[in-house]
Motif scaffolding. Structure first.
Motif, mmCIF file in Angstrom:
data_model
loop_
_atom_site.group_PDB
_atom_site.id
_atom_site.type_symbol
_atom_site.label_atom_id
_atom_site.label_comp_id
_atom_site.label_asym_id
_atom_site.label_seq_id
_atom_site.Cartn_x
_atom_site.Cartn_y
_atom_site.Cartn_z
ATOM 1 N N LYS A 198 0.846 -1.195 0.000
ATOM 2 C CA LYS A 198 0.000 0.000 0.000
ATOM 3 C C LYS A 198 0.880 1.244 0.000
ATOM 4 O O LYS A 198 1.656 1.459 0.928
ATOM 5 N N THR A 200 1.630 5.307 0.284
ATOM 6 C CA THR A 200 1.088 6.506 0.921
ATOM 7 C C THR A 200 1.915 7.703 0.483
ATOM 8 O O THR A 200 3.145 7.713 0.659
ATOM 9 N N LYS A 216 5.694 6.490 0.950
ATOM 10 C CA LYS A 216 6.096 5.434 1.864
ATOM 11 C C LYS A 216 5.160 4.263 1.621
ATOM 12 O O LYS A 216 3.971 4.455 1.360
ATOM 13 N N SER A 218 3.695 0.289 2.742
ATOM 14 C CA SER A 218 3.507 -0.696 3.799
ATOM 15 C C SER A 218 2.918 -1.948 3.175
ATOM 16 O O SER A 218 2.384 -1.920 2.069
ATOM 17 N N GLU A 220 3.297 -6.383 2.381
ATOM 18 C CA GLU A 220 4.277 -7.415 2.070
ATOM 19 C C GLU A 220 4.330 -7.679 0.575
ATOM 20 O O GLU A 220 3.367 -8.191 0.005
ATOM 21 N N SER A 242 7.118 -5.076 6.470
ATOM 22 C CA SER A 242 5.974 -4.282 6.902
ATOM 23 C C SER A 242 6.098 -2.818 6.581
ATOM 24 O O SER A 242 5.105 -2.116 6.482
ATOM 25 N N ASP A 243 7.324 -2.322 6.427
ATOM 26 C CA ASP A 243 7.478 -0.882 6.238
ATOM 27 C C ASP A 243 8.657 -0.613 5.311
ATOM 28 O O ASP A 243 9.803 -0.837 5.674
#
Length: 362
Positions: A198, A200, A216, A218, A220, A242-243
């Motif tokens: 996702k 952002t 940014k 997030s 997998e 995750s990030d």
């Protein structure tokens, strides 16, 4: 990336109109810049090489002494392409009647011209130079070539990076590809590899000749995507789960740059430079030239083992993007105009920039 003093603005600070008044797909790429028209490896010694910019045929010539020059790809006599001709020293001879042209496009010899007759007019020449594994040509007003900055690709010569080259034809107006790269909201298209990723948008900014967006991520990605994103990190085992780090995408007219950097660092582990060259006069087809610089991991030789997978992954992603932008061009052709209802602030800025800096398509 050019440093500027313009202040970056967050989404809430901007007010956007939802429509650009000019049909962007009828805006031509400004020719008064340096553009890669061929990969250097494709321009062989004494083998004329035909290219095109916005329907203008150009021939690239590399002499036996490795001198490069670029001319209109036509003989002034009967308009036969000079790319069919023979390189002789620092000149090229038309394959039809052996008219000879030097590096400036001037006719230097017509074998059968009666004695005392003036030589006919020649053809246009273009400033050109070899850099970054490509042949760059200035297709606009030749006198401006020395005043226009040549592209600076910072990590191309950095031994800590390995460069992946791209050279592909895409049947769409160049603006569709510029929008595609700037808009990370289309990751659903790449769901086979990007999984539940996702994006952002955390910041967007613009200046007189550029638009920049920072994202940014997030979620997998698929393992193969992780292997492409991760090799420049400390170790390949430190895969993002995750990030992700910050991705910065910049349209700095007329080029585009994409960089992925670890949080708090300006040192990218992915660094992409790309340019889209219109081929035909209507500019509904383009040739995409790109360089993806990938920072090498600390494990010696690991990047060479991963390279085929990286090449496969990037090829699949590009193929999906190519499919979708060509579908956009098909829709445009059928509708006879741009019906897009764009609402994303970054793309509204990009569309405005391309319209402002472009030229009418003649």
């Amino acid at each position: 990336m050019v440093q500027t003093n313009e202040k970056a603005t967050h989404l809430s600070d901007n007010i956007y109109s939802l429509k650009v008044p000019t049909d962007l797909r009828k805006v031509g790429l400004n020719p008064n810049f340096w553009y890669p028209l061929a990969q250097a490896k494709d321009v062989k010694i004494e083998k004329p090489y035909a290219v095109s910019f916005a329907g203008n045929p150009i021939v690239l010539i590399r002499t036996k002494s490795n001198q490069l020059f670029a001319l209109e790809n036509r003989c002034a006599h009967r308009q036969v392409p000079l790319s069919m001709g023979i390189v002789c020293g620092n000149t090229i001879q038309c394959t039809y009647h052996a008219w000879q042209y030097n590096q400036t496009g001037k006719v230097t010899k017509v074998p059968y011209l009666p004695q005392g007759c003036s030589l006919p007019k020649g053809v246009k020449s273009y400033p050109c130079q070899e850099a970054y594994g490509h042949i760059f040509v200035f297709p606009g007003i030749p006198e401006l070539a020395e005043t226009v900055a040549f592209p600076e690709i910072q990590n191309w010569s950095n031994s800590n990076y390995k460069t992946m080259y791209f050279s592909r034809q895409v049947n769409c107006h160049y603006s569709f590809l510029k929008e595609n790269l700037m808009d990370m909201n289309h990751q659903f298209l790449h769901r086979r590899f990007m999984g539940k990723v996702k994006p952002t948008l955390v910041e967007n900014s613009k200046g007189d000749n550029w638009v920049e967006a920072k994202y940014k991520f997030s979620g997998e990605p698929h393992l193969s995507a992780n292997l492409v994103l991760a090799p420049g990190r400390k170790e390949t085992s430190e895969l993002a789960t995750s990030d992700f780090d910050i991705m910065t995408i910049r349209t700095e007219y007329p080029y585009q740059i994409l960089r992925v950097c670890p949080s708090g660092s300006d040192l990218p582990f992915l660094d992409l430079w790309v340019s889209y060259i219109p081929i035909d006069r209507e500019q509904k087809r383009n040739h995409s030239f790109g360089m993806l610089m990938i920072r090498q991991p600390k494990i010696p030789g690991l990047i060479h083992l991963l390279w085929p997978l990286m090449r496969y992954f990037t090829g699949v992603i590009f193929a999906e993007d190519k499919m979708i932008v060509e579908a956009e061009q098909t829709a445009y052709n059928l509708q006879g105009g741009d019906w897009n209802q764009e609402v994303f602030p970054v793309l509204l800025d990009v569309r405005e920039l391309l319209t402002k800096k472009g030229v009418p398509i003649s």
